[in-house]
Design an enzyme around this catalytic site. Structure first.
Site, mmCIF file in Angstrom:
data_model
loop_
_atom_site.group_PDB
_atom_site.id
_atom_site.type_symbol
_atom_site.label_atom_id
_atom_site.label_comp_id
_atom_site.label_asym_id
_atom_site.label_seq_id
_atom_site.Cartn_x
_atom_site.Cartn_y
_atom_site.Cartn_z
ATOM 1 N N HIS A 486 0.832 -1.211 0.000
ATOM 2 C CA HIS A 486 0.000 0.000 0.000
ATOM 3 C C HIS A 486 0.867 1.262 0.000
ATOM 4 O O HIS A 486 0.696 2.155 -0.848
ATOM 5 C CB HIS A 486 -0.906 -0.033 1.241
ATOM 6 C CG HIS A 486 -1.764 1.184 1.413
ATOM 7 N ND1 HIS A 486 -3.114 1.196 1.119
ATOM 8 C CD2 HIS A 486 -1.472 2.443 1.856
ATOM 9 C CE1 HIS A 486 -3.603 2.406 1.361
ATOM 10 N NE2 HIS A 486 -2.640 3.186 1.819
ATOM 11 N N GLU A 487 1.809 1.333 0.933
ATOM 12 C CA GLU A 487 2.641 2.539 1.036
ATOM 13 C C GLU A 487 3.545 2.700 -0.180
ATOM 14 O O GLU A 487 3.822 3.816 -0.620
ATOM 15 C CB GLU A 487 3.466 2.516 2.331
ATOM 16 C CG GLU A 487 2.631 2.514 3.606
ATOM 17 C CD GLU A 487 1.674 3.692 3.715
ATOM 18 O OE1 GLU A 487 1.961 4.759 3.142
ATOM 19 O OE2 GLU A 487 0.626 3.548 4.368
ATOM 20 N N HIS A 490 1.849 4.634 -2.873
ATOM 21 C CA HIS A 490 2.005 6.089 -2.732
ATOM 22 C C HIS A 490 3.361 6.534 -3.281
ATOM 23 O O HIS A 490 3.472 7.561 -3.964
ATOM 24 C CB HIS A 490 1.922 6.481 -1.254
ATOM 25 C CG HIS A 490 0.539 6.495 -0.684
ATOM 26 N ND1 HIS A 490 -0.506 7.167 -1.278
ATOM 27 C CD2 HIS A 490 0.035 5.934 0.455
ATOM 28 C CE1 HIS A 490 -1.600 7.024 -0.542
ATOM 29 N NE2 HIS A 490 -1.302 6.279 0.516
ATOM 30 N N HIS A 493 3.463 6.701 -6.992
ATOM 31 C CA HIS A 493 2.713 7.882 -7.444
ATOM 32 C C HIS A 493 3.614 9.115 -7.378
ATOM 33 O O HIS A 493 3.645 9.947 -8.296
ATOM 34 C CB HIS A 493 1.481 8.057 -6.557
ATOM 35 C CG HIS A 493 0.435 8.960 -7.119
ATOM 36 N ND1 HIS A 493 -0.710 9.297 -6.419
ATOM 37 C CD2 HIS A 493 0.344 9.619 -8.306
ATOM 38 C CE1 HIS A 493 -1.454 10.102 -7.155
ATOM 39 N NE2 HIS A 493 -0.839 10.319 -8.301
#
Length: 704
Positions: A486-487, A490, A493
């Site tokens: 999940h991290e 980020h 991105h």
């Protein structure tokens, strides 16, 4: 104007592009890079011990806490010069570039300080960073109400000929800067503008105060608790410290005691929350909005609180019967294990849903951990990014003084054709005084500099993983592995949102879009074809059996409706707190009523969960974003990656349509580009509800 400084980001960071020709995209041999997996399974990676010491993140001033004062002063001097320049420059694209330089000058200090104030082990650094955040924040609010500065941007926006000549990203950024002026009250008279600045500063202070209070332990006389459960808590003299909800404890009485004591209302914290909500409402109404929620949702995908409530109420209606069945299953399990006291209570939900998953599918974390060494998981991410996006991760040796803790690792993110894209600092391991939370921080945003070079983005990923031991490397539970993915979503991105302007770089986009790339990575982490590339037993090298992945994926559907219903409750509560004021009832009465309507488990008298709801600070009126982002991620996964999670063409399309723009394009336009349609509220709800039945294993699970 400068609210783009949202999650942290400097530009004074002196990070050399080692091993790369200027402007070239081919990697040369570099002695400072090493394989990513080995770096994380090694005991420790030391910084260079010789040579001159640099400062944190390579910022020379930050070799000591006092350096924050120097960095601040430099930023404020640069700001003054840029404001003068903006006010004397004729309308044109140069105005937008100057505004972005202004944003960058302040963010390079404020964003770095945002991270340091919570993560640095040295109190003096944390204190200095806190002061820097406050001073830069105050300057930002003053600039947001600077009439002359705003006028220079207004002249640009009013010049149709010039505006028509600008590219879409530059137009979008110009409009975003003007929007920041407007929500700060630039249109008000001088007295009201000053009031707006004062309110913003007050809100910043109240946010910090509320965050501190949300994590403070509660203590009681130890003799109040039965002796046989006291050992579950920290004892200090005659008092017991309750630091959390003990949600995973098998003893019902321990969980009940923790819930009632930890959530017991604190009068000071209650007053702080009421002041925060009232001040936000005053600010919103002062600058022309009905409520704080209307102000906060401008520019998001949802756009209005009415649309958010439509989404949440529709979803709640669709979940209702499923949630009741989940609660019945949990209550049945509680009856089986504790027949004397079988009524299901809020402190039971996390524990008994976990018991049901473990009983039905035998997903004891200790069975999985040996297959998920941290190094193996990092190699898995490396493989996935390479297949989808042509990106590789390399561990890079750090300079003396560059890190705040010796167990932090630094990764270079490298594209096969474009070269070095940026850096990720991995602060993954537990330590004293480190917040127990998983976070992504932008430390420096990417932008096209005035000299034509691209300023490389820098981020920190913060996790709370166990250290390696003498007999094993760091081993992750399935939940930890999913959080890592999940991290890292980020982080990618941030690396690939290579915008011209740092104000909209990477994750500097509307909150209900910013979580899409990270949640999408959870779908990859649940797919056997992906997991099979890296999940190996750290001692034997054996692959994680398909049956174990199948059980893990199936177990996620157990009580998933109740889990989602709980998130709906939190999101509705957030909307009500930031809706019409004055509030018709106390925040606790609103909590009680909302909990009964949108969750279903009874409110417990003399508790105030809202005082621990720390997301009210960073996600005020936007907590729904997690659910809306999950709906979009689900649609992207099913439409683009479920057939082949390594599809390079889809990976490139995902980068081109969704990651590349940061906040430089309207979020719904990015979603439309990826899905080839504009989803409705019903589409969002359908995506979330269908996930409750979705076979996460995909059709490949049964094929050999």
């Amino acid at each position: 104007m400068l609210s783009g400084c949202r999650r942290a980001l400097p530009a004074a960071l002196r990070l050399a592009v080692r091993g790369w020709a200027r402007g070239g995209g081919r990697r040369r041999v570099s002695t400072s890079w090493s394989p990513v997996g080995a770096a994380f399974d090694a005991k420790q990676q030391r910084s260079r011990l010789t040579g001159q010491s640099t400062g944190l993140f390579g910022v020379p001033e930050l070799s000591s806490p006092e350096g924050f004062q120097e960095a601040q002063e430099k930023a404020l001097q640069e700001t003054e010069q840029l404001v003068q320049k903006a006010c004397t420059t004729p309308p044109g694209p140069q105005i937008v570039m100057i505004f972005d330089q202004l944003s960058d000058a302040l963010c390079r200090v404020a964003d770095l300080a945002d991270f340091v104030k919570i993560a640095h082990p040295d109190f003096a650094f944390r204190e200095a960073a806190e002061e820097a955040c406050r001073n830069i924040g105050t300057m930002v609010e003053k600039l947001n109400t600077n009439i002359e500065l705003c006028q220079s941007l207004k002249q640009l926006l009013a010049n149709k000929e010039v505006m028509d000549s600008l590219d879409p990203e530059t137009r979008q950024v110009a409009e975003l800067f003007m929007f920041d002026f407007e929500i700060s009250g630039i249109h008000l008279d001088e007295e009201k503008r000053k009031k707006a600045v004062d309110l913003n500063v007050k809100i910043l202070d109240l946010c910090n105060q509320f965050l501190i209070g949300a994590h403070l332990p509660n203590k009681i006389d130890k003799h109040i608790l039965p002796e046989h459960i006291r050992y579950n808590f920290a004892v200090e003299g005659n008092y017991i410290q309750i630091t959390g909800l003990q949600a995973d404890c098998s003893d019902d009485l321990v969980r009940e005691a923790a819930y009632k004591i930890f959530l017991y209302p604190n009068a000071e914290q209650l007053l702080c929350l009421e002041e925060l909500l009232t001040s936000r409402n005053h600010l919103a109404q002062l600058v022309g909005y009905n409520t704080f929620a209307h102000r906060a949702l401008q520019g998001t995908m949802a756009r209005t609180p009415e649309k958010v409530m439509q989404f949440l109420e529709t979803l709640s209606d669709r979940l209702f019967q499923r949630t009741l069945k989940d609660f019945e299953m949990m209550e049945g399990m509680k009856m089986k294990l504790n027949p004397q006291n079988s009524k299901l209570m809020p402190w039971d939900h996390p524990y008994y849903s976990g018991v049901l998953r473990a009983e039905r599918y035998n997903i004891e974390p200790s069975l999985y951990c040996p297959f998920f060494s941290l190094g193996a998981c990092m190699e898995g991410l490396n493989f996935l990014f390479n297949q989808l996006l042509g990106i590789s991760l390399y561990a890079e040796q750090t300079e003396k003084g560059e890190l705040w803790c010796e167990d932090v690792r630094k990764l270079a993110v490298v594209h096969e054709n474009e070269g070095l894209l940026g850096y990720i600092y991995c602060d993954f391991f537990q330590r004293a005084d480190k917040p127990h939370q998983d976070c992504h921080f932008t430390i420096r945003g990417g932008r096209l500099r005035e000299d034509g070079e691209y300023q490389l983005p820098v981020v920190v990923l913060m996790l709370s993983l166990p250290h390696s031991t003498r007999s094993s490397p760091t081993l992750l539970t399935p939940g930890m592995m999913e959080n890592l993915f999940h991290e890292m979503g980020h982080a990618m991105h941030s690396m690939l949102g290579r915008t011209r302007y740092q104000h909209v770089t990477g994750t500097r986009c509307p909150t209900d879009f910013a979580e899409v790339p990270s949640i999408l990575m959870e779908y990859f982490a649940s797919d056997y074809r992906v997991v099979n590339q890296f999940a190996r037993h750290f001692q034997t090298g054996q692959s994680l059996p398909k049956s174990m992945v199948s059980r893990l994926c199936e177990s996620k559907k157990i009580c998933a409706a109740a889990d989602m219903q709980l998130q709906v409750f939190y999101a509705v509560l957030d909307q009500l707190y930031h809706g019409e004021h004055p509030l018709k009832r106390s925040t606790t009465d609103i909590l009680k009523e909302t909990q009964e309507k949108f969750y279903g488990l009874p409110y417990v008298p003399n508790t105030a969960w809202q005082l621990r709801f720390s997301h009210l600070v960073g996600y005020g009126a936007k907590y729904y974003s997690y659910l809306m982002s999950r709906a979009i991620a689900s649609m992207v996964w099913k439409q683009c990656f479920v057939q082949n999670p390594f599809d390079r063409a889809m990976g490139e399309r995902y980068r081109r349509e969704m990651l590349a723009h940061g906040g430089g394009k309207e979020p719904m336009l990015m979603v439309q580009g990826m899905l080839q349609k504009s989803p409705s509220v019903e589409d969002f709800v359908d995506a979330l509800v269908s996930d409750l039945d979705q076979d996460f294993e995909t059709f490949f699970m049964d094929s050999e």
